[in-house]
Design a protein around this motif. Structure first.
Motif, mmCIF file in Angstrom:
data_model
loop_
_atom_site.group_PDB
_atom_site.id
_atom_site.type_symbol
_atom_site.label_atom_id
_atom_site.label_comp_id
_atom_site.label_asym_id
_atom_site.label_seq_id
_atom_site.Cartn_x
_atom_site.Cartn_y
_atom_site.Cartn_z
ATOM 1 N N ILE A 67 0.833 -1.016 0.139
ATOM 2 C CA ILE A 67 -0.014 0.003 0.040
ATOM 3 C C ILE A 67 0.886 1.195 0.178
ATOM 4 C CG2 ILE A 67 -1.664 1.392 1.522
ATOM 5 C CD1 ILE A 67 -3.112 -1.417 2.063
ATOM 6 N N PHE A 68 2.147 1.268 0.854
ATOM 7 C CA PHE A 68 2.985 2.135 0.570
ATOM 8 C C PHE A 68 3.433 2.544 -0.719
ATOM 9 C CE2 PHE A 68 7.425 3.902 1.055
ATOM 10 C CZ PHE A 68 7.315 4.861 1.796
ATOM 11 N N GLN A 69 4.010 1.383 -1.435
ATOM 12 C CA GLN A 69 4.440 1.660 -2.846
ATOM 13 C C GLN A 69 3.392 2.100 -3.725
ATOM 14 O OE1 GLN A 69 7.196 1.571 -3.708
ATOM 15 N NE2 GLN A 69 7.307 0.990 -5.836
ATOM 16 N N MET A 70 2.255 1.624 -3.451
ATOM 17 C CA MET A 70 0.991 2.212 -4.372
ATOM 18 C C MET A 70 0.828 3.556 -4.190
ATOM 19 S SD MET A 70 -2.625 0.454 -4.833
ATOM 20 C CE MET A 70 -3.463 1.204 -3.423
ATOM 21 N N GLY A 71 0.886 4.230 -2.860
ATOM 22 C CA GLY A 71 0.911 5.395 -2.707
ATOM 23 C C GLY A 71 1.715 6.502 -3.116
ATOM 24 N N ARG A 72 3.149 5.619 -3.091
ATOM 25 C CA ARG A 72 4.265 6.395 -3.772
ATOM 26 C C ARG A 72 4.029 6.597 -5.278
ATOM 27 N NH1 ARG A 72 9.953 6.247 -4.466
ATOM 28 N NH2 ARG A 72 9.752 3.963 -5.345
ATOM 29 N N ILE A 73 3.730 5.576 -5.808
ATOM 30 C CA ILE A 73 3.623 5.583 -7.308
ATOM 31 C C ILE A 73 2.562 6.380 -7.750
ATOM 32 C CG2 ILE A 73 2.655 4.115 -9.502
ATOM 33 C CD1 ILE A 73 4.483 2.031 -8.220
ATOM 34 N N SER A 74 1.555 6.711 -6.897
ATOM 35 C CA SER A 74 0.208 7.572 -7.220
ATOM 36 C C SER A 74 0.853 8.857 -7.482
ATOM 37 C CB SER A 74 -0.872 7.391 -6.311
ATOM 38 O OG SER A 74 -0.356 8.054 -5.189
ATOM 39 N N PHE A 75 1.998 9.337 -6.772
ATOM 40 C CA PHE A 75 2.453 10.788 -6.925
ATOM 41 C C PHE A 75 3.423 10.780 -7.955
ATOM 42 C CE2 PHE A 75 0.881 10.759 -2.557
ATOM 43 C CZ PHE A 75 0.143 11.778 -2.487
ATOM 44 N N MET A 76 3.951 9.968 -8.703
ATOM 45 C CA MET A 76 4.883 9.714 -9.637
ATOM 46 C C MET A 76 4.309 10.300 -10.982
ATOM 47 S SD MET A 76 7.054 6.582 -9.055
ATOM 48 C CE MET A 76 8.462 6.394 -7.888
ATOM 49 N N ALA A 77 5.253 10.930 -11.752
ATOM 50 C CA ALA A 77 4.857 11.517 -13.137
ATOM 51 C C ALA A 77 4.945 10.260 -14.089
ATOM 52 C CB ALA A 77 5.590 12.697 -13.511
ATOM 53 N N ASP A 78 5.692 9.410 -14.036
ATOM 54 C CA ASP A 78 6.133 8.246 -14.886
ATOM 55 C C ASP A 78 6.365 7.095 -14.092
ATOM 56 O OD1 ASP A 78 6.180 9.694 -17.536
ATOM 57 O OD2 ASP A 78 7.642 10.722 -16.655
ATOM 58 N N GLY B 115 -10.601 -5.997 -1.888
ATOM 59 C CA GLY B 115 -10.001 -7.286 -2.468
ATOM 60 C C GLY B 115 -9.308 -6.431 -3.918
ATOM 61 N N LEU B 116 -9.956 -5.618 -4.358
ATOM 62 C CA LEU B 116 -9.171 -5.177 -5.844
ATOM 63 C C LEU B 116 -8.286 -4.198 -5.486
ATOM 64 C CD1 LEU B 116 -9.954 -4.151 -8.977
ATOM 65 C CD2 LEU B 116 -10.596 -2.278 -7.732
ATOM 66 N N ILE B 117 -8.265 -3.457 -4.313
ATOM 67 C CA ILE B 117 -6.948 -2.411 -4.061
ATOM 68 C C ILE B 117 -6.097 -3.371 -3.684
ATOM 69 C CG2 ILE B 117 -6.392 -0.668 -2.288
ATOM 70 C CD1 ILE B 117 -8.825 0.475 -3.738
ATOM 71 N N ASN B 118 -6.171 -4.719 -2.738
ATOM 72 C CA ASN B 118 -5.178 -5.483 -2.542
ATOM 73 C C ASN B 118 -4.778 -6.097 -3.677
ATOM 74 O OD1 ASN B 118 -4.135 -7.481 -0.552
ATOM 75 N ND2 ASN B 118 -6.174 -7.266 0.575
ATOM 76 N N ALA B 119 -5.269 -6.415 -4.480
ATOM 77 C CA ALA B 119 -4.811 -7.144 -5.733
ATOM 78 C C ALA B 119 -3.871 -6.189 -6.558
ATOM 79 C CB ALA B 119 -5.947 -7.603 -6.682
ATOM 80 N N ILE B 120 -4.145 -4.723 -6.600
ATOM 81 C CA ILE B 120 -3.471 -3.914 -7.357
ATOM 82 C C ILE B 120 -2.335 -3.599 -6.633
ATOM 83 C CG2 ILE B 120 -3.648 -1.638 -8.176
ATOM 84 C CD1 ILE B 120 -6.309 -1.970 -8.925
ATOM 85 N N SER B 121 -2.484 -3.373 -5.199
ATOM 86 C CA SER B 121 -1.299 -3.010 -4.488
ATOM 87 C C SER B 121 -0.187 -4.155 -4.557
ATOM 88 C CB SER B 121 -1.583 -2.605 -3.245
ATOM 89 O OG SER B 121 -2.235 -3.425 -2.509
ATOM 90 N N MET B 122 -0.575 -5.355 -4.450
ATOM 91 C CA MET B 122 0.277 -6.646 -4.666
ATOM 92 C C MET B 122 1.073 -6.587 -5.986
ATOM 93 S SD MET B 122 0.830 -8.180 -2.064
ATOM 94 C CE MET B 122 1.712 -9.688 -2.532
ATOM 95 N N ARG B 123 0.075 -6.222 -7.036
ATOM 96 C CA ARG B 123 0.871 -6.121 -8.301
ATOM 97 C C ARG B 123 1.957 -5.087 -8.462
ATOM 98 N NH1 ARG B 123 -2.001 -6.530 -14.105
ATOM 99 N NH2 ARG B 123 -0.296 -5.730 -15.642
ATOM 100 N N ILE B 124 1.515 -4.188 -8.106
ATOM 101 C CA ILE B 124 2.691 -2.934 -8.020
ATOM 102 C C ILE B 124 3.852 -3.410 -7.150
ATOM 103 C CG2 ILE B 124 3.282 -0.644 -7.156
ATOM 104 C CD1 ILE B 124 0.295 0.274 -7.757
#
Lengths: 327, 263
Positions: A67-78, B115-124
């Motif tokens: 979730i942290f990584q997802m948050g970080r990427i959400s602020f990235m331009a690319d 679940g969707l958010i879970n899946a996407i964050s795991m993919r990232i």
């Protein structure tokens, strides 16, 4: 077995040399174990580290990390970032959401959809939970509950699919209505917001049933009788006694159903139509079309997560349940 | 005694229960009925009956492969989630540790996140740490989802465990590891079995995580999804019925186990 007194001070003092049977004994009695883990475990601090290390690592890496990584990427331009190392952070991904109705409307639709599903499920399931918890004889209670649990084990996809059998143009409902002479041509029910809500309520009803059941079951029946003795009618008993005392169940049931229906993914693909595109589908396309849409997708996912969690938080604050029980 | 509940609400509640039961069971019953229809299109009414679709499904190589793949993933998921879940539960139940409430909340996080958010964050995430999509990624994401449920089940059981059982074992000279293996684990066994079956079933059923993390090899839900999107056929009904019967049987068994563990 080898004498263990030298390495195992505690057992030496209190008991004769311990002997353990089977493979456990072989493992614990082996020199390898005694000179490594066995000796280390004599220190309280090391024991704690062995107890805490793996769990904390797992939680940090796999519960928080993604979730942290997802948050970080959400602020990235690319993403992936440009090769020259210029990691530009930007708010553009979030701005995009507010600038385009294409994203905004499905988001609103998703939240309304989840709210409607939650309220309908609560209204539908509450009498059922009450019946099983308070009116069914205790010895039959488990059987009454198990009957409702059977479909729960069928799984998300199969149950979604079974709803199609019911609602299709040549499905059971339409055929039955035609045979009975109510309609000439089938009512199109599938691929509408009706079939989607029907399907999702069908999928999630048990997330509401179980918390409600366990909360209502805990209400002391003499309390209800006392209210009746004091002259409260059925409605007043329900409003003033039963409802407040089942608050915990209502809060956790609604939270579970709301959070699940906000992110429901397979059901809209199978049961929804062009007019029922909700936010998860929008997010999913950003991840499947091409990689450079990841920052936008991450931003949208963060928005959905933040809004849904804070809605549930607000709900819990207002209604005032103690905590969300998961099962 | 006064009639505290006039008969009317009681009857109405009973009717609500039975209507609800029909609502839950009817679609599955219809699906099962349709799997016996002797025609290649899915539509009511059913005039001729056959078992051919079952024969076809059981000879379907894709179905068998996807089932085995799903079961393999489920077993690996269960092993991982059980070890980690028990470990976390033991940590949370240990006395005198700072921040237990926080650890517990974070341990439950994946159960609350949609679940969707879970899946996407795991993919990232797996992209970040360079795990390719495919079997390993699926197992990891399923395990992350299953861990909170194992933790909760094991904690519930641990709470009913007499506090001095371990102390007694240690006083009798048991090494901590031996005490854990010979006392704690046997005591936890009913909850563990229930939790493990829960892990197996959620993993076999999981669609959204597999959708985002899977490779080219389809799991059972992926296969069923692809077939449903490709158009209805009684074969899918037969396939779904087989899966339904197997998973419901396993689920009911798990239900019995967990109930016994609470008593």
């Amino acid at each position: 077995m080898v004498d263990t007194t030298t390495t195992h001070a505690r057992s030496a003092k209190t008991a004769p040399t311990p002997r353990y049977a089977g493979w456990i004994g072989k493992a614990v009695g082996s020199g390898l174990y005694r000179h490594t883990i066995g000796r280390l475990a004599d220190s309280r601090r090391v024991r704690l580290a062995m107890l805490a290390g793996v769990p904390l690592l797992w939680i940090a890496a796999l519960h928080i990390g993604p979730i942290f990584q997802m948050g970080r990427i959400s602020f990235m331009a690319d993403y992936p970032p440009a090769p020259d190392g210029g990691s530009a952070y930007t708010l553009a991904n979030y701005e995009l959401f507010f600038s385009d109705q294409l994203y905004f409307m499905p988001f609103v639709r998703s939240l309304i959809f989840a709210a409607v599903v939650t309220v309908s499920t609560l209204v539908l399931v509450y009498p059922v939970a009450y019946y099983v918890a308070k009116i069914v004889q205790p010895k039959n209670r488990m059987r009454a509950l198990l009957l409702l649990l059977i479909p729960f084990w069928a799984g998300e996809l199969i149950r979604t699919f079974s709803v199609i059998m019911l609602l299709a143009n040549r499905g059971a409902v339409n055929v039955a209505l035609r045979e009975l002479g109510f309609i000439d041509r089938p009512i199109p029910m599938l691929y509408t917001s009706f079939s989607l809500s029907f399907g999702v309520i069908y999928l999630l009803a048990l997330y509401m049933l179980l918390p409600l059941y366990s909360a209502i079951e805990k209400i002391p029946t003499p309390l209800i009788h006392a209210a009746a003795d004091l002259g409260a009618g059925p409605f007043q008993r329900f409003r003033r006694v039963i409802l407040p005392l089942s608050k915990d169940g209502i809060v956790s049931g609604c939270s579970l159903v709301y959070l699940t229906s906000v992110g429901v993914f397979a059901a809209p693909l199978l049961l929804g139509g062009p007019n029922t595109v909700i936010f998860p589908e929008v997010i999913a396309t950003l991840f499947h079309s091409s990689n450079d849409k990841w920052p936008e997708g991450a931003a949208f996912a963060m928005l959905l997560l933040a809004v849904s969690l804070s809605t549930v938080g607000l709900f819990m604050r207002v209604i005032g349940g103690r905590s969300v029980r998961l099962m | 005694m006064r009639p505290y509940f006039a008969d009317l609400p009681k009857t109405a509640l009973g009717a609500a229960y039975w209507l609800f039961a029909v609502y839950l069971l009817l679609p599955l019953a219809l699906m099962t009925a349709m799997s016996f229809k002797d025609a290649s299109f899915v539509a009511f009414p059913i005039t001729d009956w056959t078992l051919n679709w079952y024969a076809q499904v059981l000879n379907d190589k894709q179905f068998i492969e996807a089932s085995l793949y799903s079961v393999g993933i489920a077993l690996a998921t269960t092993a991982t989630a059980t070890v980690i879940g028990v470990w976390i539960a033991l940590l949370v139940s240990t006395e005198g540790i700072w921040g237990k409430a926080i650890i517990f909340a974070l341990a439950c996080l994946p159960a609350v996140v949609p679940g969707l958010i879970n899946a996407i964050s795991m993919r990232i995430f797996i992209r970040t740490v360079d795990i390719p999509t495919g079997t390993a990624a699926i197992i990891l994401s399923h395990a992350v989802h299953a861990v909170p449920f194992v933790v909760i089940m094991v904690l519930t059981r641990l709470r009913s465990m007499p506090a001095n059982l371990i102390d007694a074992a240690r006083d009798l000279g048991a090494d901590p590891l031996v005490a854990f293996l010979r006392v704690t684990i046997p005591y936890l066994m009913p909850a563990l079995l229930g939790g493990m079956i829960f892990c197996v079933l959620t993993s076999i059923d999981d669609f959204v995580r597999t959708f985002f993390l899977g490779g080219y090899k389809p799991t059972l839900p992926m296969l069923i999804f692809a077939k449903v999107q490709g158009g209805m056929s009684p074969e899918i009904n037969a396939m779904a019925t087989i899966v339904l019967i197997v998973t419901a049987a396993v689920g009911l068994y798990a239900e019995r186990l967990t109930r016994r563990s609470r008593n």
